[in-house]
Design a protein around this motif. Sequence first.
Motif, PDB file in Angstrom:
ATOM      1  N   LEU A 270       0.827  -1.211   0.000  1.00 24.86           N
ATOM      2  CA  LEU A 270       0.000   0.000   0.000  1.00 24.86           C
ATOM      3  C   LEU A 270       0.860   1.258   0.000  1.00 24.86           C
ATOM      4  O   LEU A 270       0.535   2.234  -0.667  1.00 24.86           O
ATOM      5  CB  LEU A 270      -0.942   0.005   1.203  1.00 24.86           C
ATOM      6  N   PHE A 271       1.965   1.242   0.754  1.00 27.99           N
ATOM      7  CA  PHE A 271       2.849   2.399   0.795  1.00 27.99           C
ATOM      8  C   PHE A 271       3.429   2.684  -0.594  1.00 27.99           C
ATOM      9  O   PHE A 271       3.492   3.833  -1.027  1.00 27.99           O
ATOM     10  CB  PHE A 271       3.977   2.174   1.805  1.00 27.99           C
ATOM     11  N   ALA A 272       3.831   1.636  -1.297  1.00 22.82           N
ATOM     12  CA  ALA A 272       4.402   1.813  -2.633  1.00 22.82           C
ATOM     13  C   ALA A 272       3.353   2.303  -3.625  1.00 22.82           C
ATOM     14  O   ALA A 272       3.609   3.200  -4.429  1.00 22.82           O
ATOM     15  CB  ALA A 272       5.007   0.500  -3.118  1.00 22.82           C
ATOM     16  N   ILE A 273       2.173   1.726  -3.570  1.00 25.28           N
ATOM     17  CA  ILE A 273       1.123   2.102  -4.521  1.00 25.28           C
ATOM     18  C   ILE A 273       0.568   3.491  -4.230  1.00 25.28           C
ATOM     19  O   ILE A 273       0.271   4.252  -5.148  1.00 25.28           O
ATOM     20  CB  ILE A 273      -0.014   1.059  -4.487  1.00 25.28           C
TER      21      ILE A 273
ATOM     22  N   HIS B 289      -3.632  10.887   0.466  1.00 25.52           N
ATOM     23  CA  HIS B 289      -3.017   9.568   0.349  1.00 25.52           C
ATOM     24  C   HIS B 289      -2.763   8.949   1.719  1.00 25.52           C
ATOM     25  O   HIS B 289      -2.895   7.739   1.887  1.00 25.52           O
ATOM     26  CB  HIS B 289      -1.721   9.655  -0.459  1.00 25.52           C
ATOM     27  N   ALA B 290      -2.403   9.753   2.717  1.00 18.86           N
ATOM     28  CA  ALA B 290      -2.208   9.240   4.076  1.00 18.86           C
ATOM     29  C   ALA B 290      -3.528   8.726   4.646  1.00 18.86           C
ATOM     30  O   ALA B 290      -3.566   7.673   5.300  1.00 18.86           O
ATOM     31  CB  ALA B 290      -1.620  10.317   4.968  1.00 18.86           C
ATOM     32  N   LEU B 291      -4.607   9.443   4.399  1.00 20.60           N
ATOM     33  CA  LEU B 291      -5.920   9.013   4.851  1.00 20.60           C
ATOM     34  C   LEU B 291      -6.329   7.703   4.174  1.00 20.60           C
ATOM     35  O   LEU B 291      -6.797   6.766   4.838  1.00 20.60           O
ATOM     36  CB  LEU B 291      -6.960  10.104   4.576  1.00 20.60           C
ATOM     37  N   LEU B 292      -6.144   7.612   2.862  1.00 25.74           N
ATOM     38  CA  LEU B 292      -6.462   6.375   2.141  1.00 25.74           C
ATOM     39  C   LEU B 292      -5.610   5.212   2.649  1.00 25.74           C
ATOM     40  O   LEU B 292      -6.097   4.092   2.803  1.00 25.74           O
ATOM     41  CB  LEU B 292      -6.245   6.557   0.638  1.00 25.74           C
ATOM     42  N   TYR B 293      -4.329   5.458   2.889  1.00 25.75           N
ATOM     43  CA  TYR B 293      -3.420   4.431   3.391  1.00 25.75           C
ATOM     44  C   TYR B 293      -3.932   3.877   4.726  1.00 25.75           C
ATOM     45  O   TYR B 293      -4.025   2.664   4.911  1.00 25.75           O
ATOM     46  CB  TYR B 293      -2.021   5.027   3.546  1.00 25.75           C
ATOM     47  N   GLY B 294      -4.269   4.761   5.640  1.00 27.99           N
ATOM     48  CA  GLY B 294      -4.771   4.333   6.941  1.00 27.99           C
ATOM     49  C   GLY B 294      -6.075   3.560   6.838  1.00 27.99           C
ATOM     50  O   GLY B 294      -6.248   2.523   7.495  1.00 27.99           O
ATOM     51  N   LEU B 295      -6.997   4.052   6.017  1.00 27.88           N
ATOM     52  CA  LEU B 295      -8.282   3.364   5.862  1.00 27.88           C
ATOM     53  C   LEU B 295      -8.118   1.983   5.228  1.00 27.88           C
ATOM     54  O   LEU B 295      -8.770   1.020   5.646  1.00 27.88           O
ATOM     55  CB  LEU B 295      -9.244   4.219   5.042  1.00 27.88           C
TER      56      LEU B 295
END
Length: 69
Positions: free
Chosen positions: A13-16, A47-53
Amino acid sequence: MKDWAAPIVATALFAILSPGLVFQIPGRNRPVDFLNMKTSIGAILVHALLYGLLLILFLVVLNFHLYVY
């Protein structure tokens, strides 16, 4: 037996979801930009919000596991 789901999902997820690498939400001129290799504060926050969710979805809600011996 070791569960490798958390580090693999988090790394993928971090890479994408790195802003500007594959896509950027919000983009500079459009709502979504692809492969522009630029970023902004707004894009970093989205992107940080999407990553966490997505991490919560995969690891808590779906209870995803990958066991390796």
